[in-house]
Design an enzyme around this catalytic site. Structure first.
Site, PDB file in Angstrom:
ATOM      1  CG  PHE A 205     -24.388  -2.142 -36.356  1.00  0.00           C
ATOM      2  CD1 PHE A 205     -24.119  -2.565 -35.061  1.00  0.00           C
ATOM      3  CD2 PHE A 205     -24.022  -0.848 -36.723  1.00  0.00           C
ATOM      4  CE1 PHE A 205     -23.497  -1.724 -34.145  1.00  0.00           C
ATOM      5  CE2 PHE A 205     -23.394   0.001 -35.817  1.00  0.00           C
ATOM      6  CZ  PHE A 205     -23.125  -0.427 -34.528  1.00  0.00           C
ATOM      7  CD  GLN A 206     -25.704   2.229 -34.447  1.00  0.00           C
ATOM      8  OE1 GLN A 206     -25.749   2.932 -35.452  1.00  0.00           O
ATOM      9  NE2 GLN A 206     -25.114   2.628 -33.325  1.00  0.00           N
TER      10      GLN A 206
ATOM     11  CE  LYS B 145     -25.344   4.855 -45.152  1.00  0.00           C
ATOM     12  NZ  LYS B 145     -24.138   4.072 -44.837  1.00  0.00           N
TER      13      LYS B 145
ATOM     14  CG  MET C  91     -43.876  14.470  -5.694  1.00  0.00           C
ATOM     15  SD  MET C  91     -44.829  15.538  -4.593  1.00  0.00           S
ATOM     16  CE  MET C  91     -45.130  16.955  -5.640  1.00  0.00           C
TER      17      MET C  91
ATOM     18  CD  GLU D 196     -29.088   9.800 -29.593  1.00  0.00           C
ATOM     19  OE1 GLU D 196     -28.971   9.595 -28.369  1.00  0.00           O
ATOM     20  OE2 GLU D 196     -28.259   9.363 -30.425  1.00  0.00           O
TER      21      GLU D 196
END
Lengths: 546, 198
Positions: free
Chosen positions: A95-96, A145, A454, A33
């Site tokens: 959940f999630q 959802k 760097m 993502e």
């Protein structure tokens, strides 16, 4: 909007379920993502259009956070959509579930948690309006959802009215007059041209203003491309790795005109000593940038494109030959510290300069973050707006691969090259899979010095050569190319560089080049963090003496 | 002494949309930018859907200006402005519970009267004094009450209005549809929600 980068998951399945009914929507399935977010960011920077990324709830959403912050910090118009758990489960640690609107709140321009399907059209219309107008930025919409599932009457709001949000356009005439007077009386004026010039398509306005007022221009990192480097008034990049002459011009100007830039510490060095005697005119669409880091004599709130037209009308025609020749002399005298190192070795500077020369200005050049980024800024010959795509504010390693993928999706007819660090490349190279699937022929050039360069440079200079955890190991990058079924080219010698670039351009990408560049090289010039621009150091020898 | 424009304390008035999360956005901004809130008071206004925050921050007038501009950047903040102390009235309410043995009561009541405070509760050994005044007056009252023993005290934080006809007001009005969206978005709707398995 026609393209979005996304990754499916439980709560956004109702949306994915409908995608086949909307063939005009080009959904590009990424591998992580964060990459969807950076791709949306690169897409927006390359095209000027709204970039969109989509993720599911919980880990999908939290994986977007780096990309959201990156886009917002560089004022890139982006829309991030996440799903969340069903409304009745919100706040119940389902959940999630992640409180993603709570998490993104400080890193976005605005965000929404849409609790009713009737509100979806409003939320999207308003979000796109807010992301793309005023000072652009990241906007985030979170949708439970069951809000996806529930049916509602569709009505697209014709207009949007956000009373707490009124982006300015032209500036108030009084401040224009005040600025014009100061500019007309200046002897050593200087323009700091920033990202705002590019975001508001004001490159022409900048050139006209600079030409009429006879004012030389230096760029911030993100302002590169706002004026062509071969323009007689163009003096290149200022700041931590800007040129000696740009930094000294900044320190010696009597009037500084900041245009669409936020007076950042990397560009200005130590604020108190960034030319305390100069009169400062600061044009920015975001009034909160005025007086934030630096005391400004004339703050001007407005769209930099409109303000430049106003200023061009208001100022008198002028030239400053003595001032220009003063800077020119510095440029002649200090050219060496801003040149590709001589010698037979394969350096990243050489490879980048050759790539830039070969691909020309109509291509897109992306970078990650670190030494290769600064060398790309120095030797990339950035000449047009939206040619150069780099993570400025947040400095996100791993930006290079997914951002280039997004730029390529936005510009299918341009050659898109991305200069990668060997460290950053290893953070996000899984997106080669996406490029292969979506037929995005990005050219990836890894500046492989077997170091986090760097970081090593800082350890060498500021931590007494105590090198800790910077000699990162490399996989065989050609085998990675092979694993994804793309062409990989290895370059060990200077003389093989041109042939490799040519081959990469001729190959139907994606394609990867592993440039095995010299390991012990540092970026010069450099203004150490916390030093003033006038303290620009040009070489390791000079640094050792100071 | 009143809060002065160049003193160490700035009063900011912000009109905000009455939406879920608006207080979090404001508080988060103060935390992120490192501003110290001395007090924050929120209440409704005469217009439906609009709340008014009065925020007192520590810092110079430059800090006050930055805070107001950063606040104004929040989409949910309709407008925000630093109030000039000489041009505005600020008041705060305090309840102070003081130890007051019967032989001390008269003395304490005299103190309260000087400050135009009133006694709102009395017990055998304590008093509750209520005062509505500017911050400094309340400070002075508490200084004078401290020798008797302050058991506990609560203050509302300042609220402020500009003197005269000038106002800090919303000029644009939202249509009903938009107001419904703005006020409702983010809030769990009333009524039966779809079941989990749907």
């Amino acid at each position: 909007m026609d393209t979005l980068f996304g990754y499916p998951g439980g709560v956004v399945l109702p949306l994915y379920d409908r995608f086949p009914h909307y063939p005009d929507i080009n959904h590009i399935l990424v591998r992580h993502e964060q990459a969807a977010g950076h791709a949306a960011d690169g897409y927006a920077r390359a095209s000027g259009k709204l970039g969109v990324a989509l993720a599911t709830s919980g880990p999908g959403a939290t994986n977007l956070v780096t990309a959201i912050t990156n886009a917002h910090m560089d004022s890139v118009p982006t829309l991030f959509i996440t799903g969340n758990v069903t409304r009745s489960l919100l706040g119940k640690d389902g959940f999630q579930e992640a409180d993603i609107t709570g998490i993104t709140m400080p890193t976005v321009k605005h965000n929404y948690l849409v609790m009713r399907p009737d509100d979806l059209a409003y939320a999207f219309k308003e979000a796109a309006y807010i992301a793309t107008t005023g000072r652009p930025g990241a906007v985030h919409i979170d949708i439970p959802k069951d809000v996806f599932i529930e049916e509602a009457e569709f009505s697209w709001p014709e207009t949007i009215n956000v009373r707490g949000y009124n982006p300015p356009s032209t500036a108030e005439q009084g401040s224009i007059q005040q600025a014009a007077e100061i500019i007309d009386h200046s002897e050593r004026p200087l323009i700091f041209a920033g990202h705002g010039i590019i975001l508001s398509d004001a490159a022409d306005d900048l050139r006209k203003f600079a030409e009429k007022s006879g004012t030389p221009v230096v760029n911030t990192l993100l302002g590169l491309g706002s004026i062509a480097p071969d323009h007689v008034l163009s003096y290149g990049m200022m700041g931590m790795h800007g040129s000696y002459w740009a930094n000294h011009a900044a320190s010696n100007a009597d009037v500084i005109i900041g245009l669409g830039m936020r007076m950042d510490d990397r560009a200005l060095g130590r604020f108190e000593d960034m030319n305390p005697t100069a009169k400062i005119i600061h044009v920015d669409i975001d009034p909160a940038e005025h007086q934030k880091n630096l005391e400004t004599h004339v703050p001007i709130v407005g769209n930099v494109s409109d303000v430049l037209k106003q200023l061009t009308n208001a100022v008198q025609k002028a030239t400053h030959p003595d001032w220009l020749s003063w800077i020119d002399d510095l440029r002649i005298g200090h050219r060496a510290s801003m040149s590709v190192p001589e010698g037979p070795e394969l350096t990243a500077q050489y490879a980048i300069a050759r790539i830039a020369d070969y691909i020309g200005t109509e291509s897109v050049l992306c970078t990650g973050v670190g030494q290769h980024q600064m060398w790309s800024a120095q030797f990339g010959a950035i000449s047009r707006p939206r040619q150069f795509i780099t993570s400025g504010g947040l400095g996100t390693m791993g930006f290079e691969v997914p951002a280039a993928m997004g730029a390529q999706a936005a510009c299918p007819d341009r050659s898109v090259w991305t200069i990668c660090g060997d460290g950053g490349f290893q953070m996000t190279f899984q997106e080669i899979g996406t490029m292969v699937d979506a037929k995005l022929p990005v050219r990836m050039a890894i500046m492989n010095n077997c170091y986090l360069g760097m970081v090593r440079q800082w350890q060498e200079l500021f931590y007494d050569q105590n090198l800790v955890d910077v000699d990162i190991s490399q996989p065989d990058f050609l085998k990675i190319a092979e694993a994804y079924g793309i062409k990989g080219i290895r370059v060990d010698n200077q003389e093989d560089v041109d042939a490799a670039i040519e081959e990469a351009e001729a190959t139907e990408g994606p394609v990867l080049i592993d440039f095995r560049v010299v390991q012990q090289d540092n970026v010069w010039p450099m203004v150490p963090a916390g030093a003033a621009l006038s303290e620009t150091i040009e070489s390791a020898e000079e640094s050792a003496m100071s | 002494m009143k809060v002065s424009r160049n003193g160490s304390r700035q009063t900011i008035a912000a009109l905000v949309e009455d939406r879920p999360g608006v207080l979090t956005r404001v508080a988060s901004l103060f935390r992120r930018r490192g501003y110290n809130i001395e007090s924050l008071a929120v209440g409704t206004t005469d217009e439906q859907g609009v709340s008014r925050m009065t925020i007192v921050v520590e810092g110079t007038s430059e800090v006050g200006d930055q805070v107001a501009k950063q606040l104004d950047k929040l989409i949910d903040v309709i407008n925000a402005a630093v109030l000039d102390s000489t041009e505005s009235i600020d008041r705060e309410l305090a309840l102070i519970k003081v130890v007051a043995r019967p032989d001390q009561r008269r003395e304490i009541l005299d103190v309260a009267e000087i400050f135009r405070a009133s006694v709102v509760d009395l017990s055998v050994s304590s008093l509750i004094i209520q005062i509505t005044a500017a911050n400094e007056t309340i400070e002075a009252l508490t200084d004078n009450l401290r020798p008797y023993g302050i058991l506990e005290m609560v203050r509302t934080g300042a609220i402020a209005l500009v003197r005269g006809e000038d106002t800090t007001q919303v000029v644009e009005f939202e249509d009903d549809e938009l107001r419904r969206f703005h006020m409702g978005s983010g809030r769990i709707p009333t009524g039966q929600l779809p079941h989990l398995s749907d």
